[in-house]
Write an enzyme that holds these catalytic residues in place. Sequence first.
Site, PDB file in Angstrom:
ATOM      1  N   LYS A  71      -6.600  19.034   4.683  1.00 47.89           N
ATOM      2  CA  LYS A  71      -6.612  20.764   4.611  1.00 47.89           C
ATOM      3  C   LYS A  71      -7.603  21.329   5.677  1.00 47.89           C
ATOM      4  CE  LYS A  71      -7.917  21.077   0.249  1.00 47.89           C
ATOM      5  NZ  LYS A  71      -7.936  19.596  -0.046  1.00 47.89           N
ATOM      6  N   ARG A 102      -8.607  27.257  -6.847  1.00 50.46           N
ATOM      7  CA  ARG A 102      -8.446  25.876  -7.406  1.00 50.46           C
ATOM      8  C   ARG A 102      -8.185  25.776  -9.001  1.00 50.46           C
ATOM      9  NH1 ARG A 102     -11.845  23.061  -3.092  1.00 50.46           N
ATOM     10  NH2 ARG A 102     -11.734  20.858  -3.581  1.00 50.46           N
ATOM     11  N   ARG A 122     -13.880   8.824   6.377  1.00 57.30           N
ATOM     12  CA  ARG A 122     -14.143  10.291   6.849  1.00 57.30           C
ATOM     13  C   ARG A 122     -15.725  10.212   7.168  1.00 57.30           C
ATOM     14  NH1 ARG A 122     -12.821  15.775   3.882  1.00 57.30           N
ATOM     15  NH2 ARG A 122     -14.103  14.956   2.147  1.00 57.30           N
ATOM     16  N   ARG A 125     -20.111  11.711   3.278  1.00 55.34           N
ATOM     17  CA  ARG A 125     -20.146  12.743   2.413  1.00 55.34           C
ATOM     18  C   ARG A 125     -20.416  11.714   1.106  1.00 55.34           C
ATOM     19  NH1 ARG A 125     -15.826  17.254   2.237  1.00 55.34           N
ATOM     20  NH2 ARG A 125     -15.818  17.116   0.175  1.00 55.34           N
ATOM     21  N   ARG A 132     -12.519  13.156  -8.379  1.00 56.79           N
ATOM     22  CA  ARG A 132     -12.062  14.602  -7.642  1.00 56.79           C
ATOM     23  C   ARG A 132     -10.314  14.520  -7.586  1.00 56.79           C
ATOM     24  NH1 ARG A 132     -14.671  13.816  -1.980  1.00 56.79           N
ATOM     25  NH2 ARG A 132     -13.414  15.823  -1.563  1.00 56.79           N
TER      26      ARG A 132
HETATM   27  P1  AP5 Z   1      -9.920  16.479   5.683  1.00 54.78           P
HETATM   28  O1  AP5 Z   1      -9.072  17.504   6.528  1.00 54.78           O
HETATM   29  O2  AP5 Z   1     -11.220  16.516   5.597  1.00 54.78           O
HETATM   30  O3  AP5 Z   1      -9.297  16.740   4.177  1.00 54.78           O
HETATM   31  P2  AP5 Z   1      -9.460  17.966   3.148  1.00 54.78           P
HETATM   32  O4  AP5 Z   1      -8.278  18.158   2.267  1.00 54.78           O
HETATM   33  O5  AP5 Z   1     -10.304  19.040   3.850  1.00 54.78           O
HETATM   34  O6  AP5 Z   1     -10.539  17.118   2.096  1.00 54.78           O
HETATM   35  P3  AP5 Z   1     -11.755  17.696   1.365  1.00 54.78           P
HETATM   36  O7  AP5 Z   1     -12.236  16.544   0.748  1.00 54.78           O
HETATM   37  O8  AP5 Z   1     -12.792  18.292   2.169  1.00 54.78           O
HETATM   38  O9  AP5 Z   1     -11.262  18.648   0.311  1.00 54.78           O
HETATM   39  P4  AP5 Z   1     -11.702  18.928  -0.894  1.00 54.78           P
HETATM   40  O10 AP5 Z   1     -10.642  19.901  -1.286  1.00 54.78           O
HETATM   41  O11 AP5 Z   1     -11.789  17.863  -1.903  1.00 54.78           O
HETATM   42  O12 AP5 Z   1     -13.250  19.210  -0.698  1.00 54.78           O
HETATM   43  P5  AP5 Z   1     -14.036  20.366  -0.620  1.00 54.78           P
HETATM   44  O13 AP5 Z   1     -15.278  20.274   0.613  1.00 54.78           O
HETATM   45  O14 AP5 Z   1     -12.947  21.731  -0.655  1.00 54.78           O
HETATM   46  O15 AP5 Z   1      -9.343  15.208   5.901  1.00 54.78           O
HETATM   47  C1  AP5 Z   1      -9.736  14.003   5.311  1.00 54.78           C
HETATM   48  C2  AP5 Z   1      -9.875  12.640   6.173  1.00 54.78           C
HETATM   49  O16 AP5 Z   1      -8.565  12.349   6.560  1.00 54.78           O
HETATM   50  C3  AP5 Z   1     -10.730  13.114   7.361  1.00 54.78           C
HETATM   51  O17 AP5 Z   1     -11.248  11.969   7.846  1.00 54.78           O
HETATM   52  C4  AP5 Z   1      -9.471  13.368   8.317  1.00 54.78           C
HETATM   53  O18 AP5 Z   1     -10.078  12.944   9.843  1.00 54.78           O
HETATM   54  C5  AP5 Z   1      -8.577  12.274   8.007  1.00 54.78           C
HETATM   55  N1  AP5 Z   1      -7.258  13.071   8.338  1.00 54.78           N
HETATM   56  C6  AP5 Z   1      -6.674  14.343   8.104  1.00 54.78           C
HETATM   57  N2  AP5 Z   1      -5.473  14.374   8.404  1.00 54.78           N
HETATM   58  C7  AP5 Z   1      -4.905  13.300   8.795  1.00 54.78           C
HETATM   59  C8  AP5 Z   1      -3.744  12.655   8.970  1.00 54.78           C
HETATM   60  N3  AP5 Z   1      -2.924  13.760   9.046  1.00 54.78           N
HETATM   61  N4  AP5 Z   1      -3.575  11.374   9.034  1.00 54.78           N
HETATM   62  C9  AP5 Z   1      -4.256  10.665   8.910  1.00 54.78           C
HETATM   63  N5  AP5 Z   1      -5.836  10.817   8.581  1.00 54.78           N
HETATM   64  C10 AP5 Z   1      -6.082  12.111   8.807  1.00 54.78           C
HETATM   65  O19 AP5 Z   1     -15.120  20.646  -2.024  1.00 54.78           O
HETATM   66  C11 AP5 Z   1     -15.840  19.834  -2.255  1.00 54.78           C
HETATM   67  C12 AP5 Z   1     -16.454  20.292  -3.691  1.00 54.78           C
HETATM   68  O20 AP5 Z   1     -16.714  21.589  -3.717  1.00 54.78           O
HETATM   69  C13 AP5 Z   1     -15.306  20.191  -4.647  1.00 54.78           C
HETATM   70  O21 AP5 Z   1     -15.368  18.942  -5.126  1.00 54.78           O
HETATM   71  C14 AP5 Z   1     -15.975  21.034  -5.828  1.00 54.78           C
HETATM   72  O22 AP5 Z   1     -16.945  20.657  -6.428  1.00 54.78           O
HETATM   73  C15 AP5 Z   1     -16.470  22.016  -4.804  1.00 54.78           C
HETATM   74  N6  AP5 Z   1     -15.634  23.379  -4.737  1.00 54.78           N
HETATM   75  C16 AP5 Z   1     -15.056  23.714  -3.493  1.00 54.78           C
HETATM   76  N7  AP5 Z   1     -13.986  24.628  -3.705  1.00 54.78           N
HETATM   77  C17 AP5 Z   1     -14.121  24.957  -4.918  1.00 54.78           C
HETATM   78  C18 AP5 Z   1     -13.235  25.955  -5.746  1.00 54.78           C
HETATM   79  N8  AP5 Z   1     -12.496  26.701  -5.280  1.00 54.78           N
HETATM   80  N9  AP5 Z   1     -13.648  26.002  -7.145  1.00 54.78           N
HETATM   81  C19 AP5 Z   1     -14.657  25.190  -7.719  1.00 54.78           C
HETATM   82  N10 AP5 Z   1     -15.246  24.198  -6.902  1.00 54.78           N
HETATM   83  C20 AP5 Z   1     -15.083  24.113  -5.459  1.00 54.78           C
END
Ligand code: AP5
Length: 213
Positions: free
Chosen positions: A13, A85, A124, A157, A168
């Site tokens: 994402k 979420r 990552r 991370r 997660r």
């Molecule tokens: P990447 O693009 O970083 O994936 P992502 O979907 O953004 O993953 P995140 O882990 O950042 O999402 P998340 O939703 O768990 O965490 P967030 O930071 O929002 O890609 C991942 C890897 O794959 C990278 O290395 C990339 O290079 C590679 N890649 C990408 N596309 C690829 C492809 N096509 N092929 C191969 N490789 C590829 O949230 C973190 C924490 O914050 C949560 O756990 C929670 O505690 C809190 N939080 C955030 N938002 C909320 C909310 N709305 N409500 C409550 N808590 C929240």
Amino acid sequence: MIVVFLGPPGSGKGTQARELSQKTGLLHISTGDLLREAVKKGTELGKRAKEYMDRGELVPDGLMVAMIEEVMPPEGGFILDGFPRTVAQALALEEMLQRHGKELSKVVLFEIQEEDVVQRLSGRLTCSNCGAVYHKVYNPPKREGTCDLCGGKLFQREDDREEVARKRFRVYQEQTQPLVEFYKRRNKLISLNARENHRLVSQKLLEVLKDGG
Ligand code: AP5
């Protein structure tokens, strides 16, 4: 255009939202990035959010809704990456948009399995300065440990460790997956195969946003 990116951790994402934002000028709002920034600065929100994030749990809805309310731009389109979420957050978003005379255009669901997610997260690398994201195998930086864009130091991370990543994924299935039905019923959902390589996913994303799925 107001778009929500929905999908498991590591489904791509953030990578796609950054790229789409550069191509279209839509503002990228990542709740994960905003929370990590708050943790880094040691704000009250950051202190409260950190314990949930480290455990791989969701930060309480009230805090998240208040944060979105604060950053939502009065004009122009945006991409919500990682929000909503929970059903409570989705209802709050509907109410917020209505109050501002706006409407959600589409919700893009990034579909991927648990094992792919664990593999992606364990490789990552994130820039400590600008937040750019790399992968040791799929998208390595030109110089090891250094961000191509700003020269910042790359790190892994804490919540990308395997056991937290799996937790997660479970939290996603229990608390976020119900949003798939929620947005299907509102006729907003577009599904994307997020297992494809980066370039194919970006291409498909542009296509589905253009013709509405
Ligand atoms: P990447 O693009 O970083 O994936 P992502 O979907 O953004 O993953 P995140 O882990 O950042 O999402 P998340 O939703 O768990 O965490 P967030 O930071 O929002 O890609 C991942 C890897 O794959 C990278 O290395 C990339 O290079 C590679 N890649 C990408 N596309 C690829 C492809 N096509 N092929 C191969 N490789 C590829 O949230 C973190 C924490 O914050 C949560 O756990 C929670 O505690 C809190 N939080 C955030 N938002 C909320 C909310 N709305 N409500 C409550 N808590 C929240």
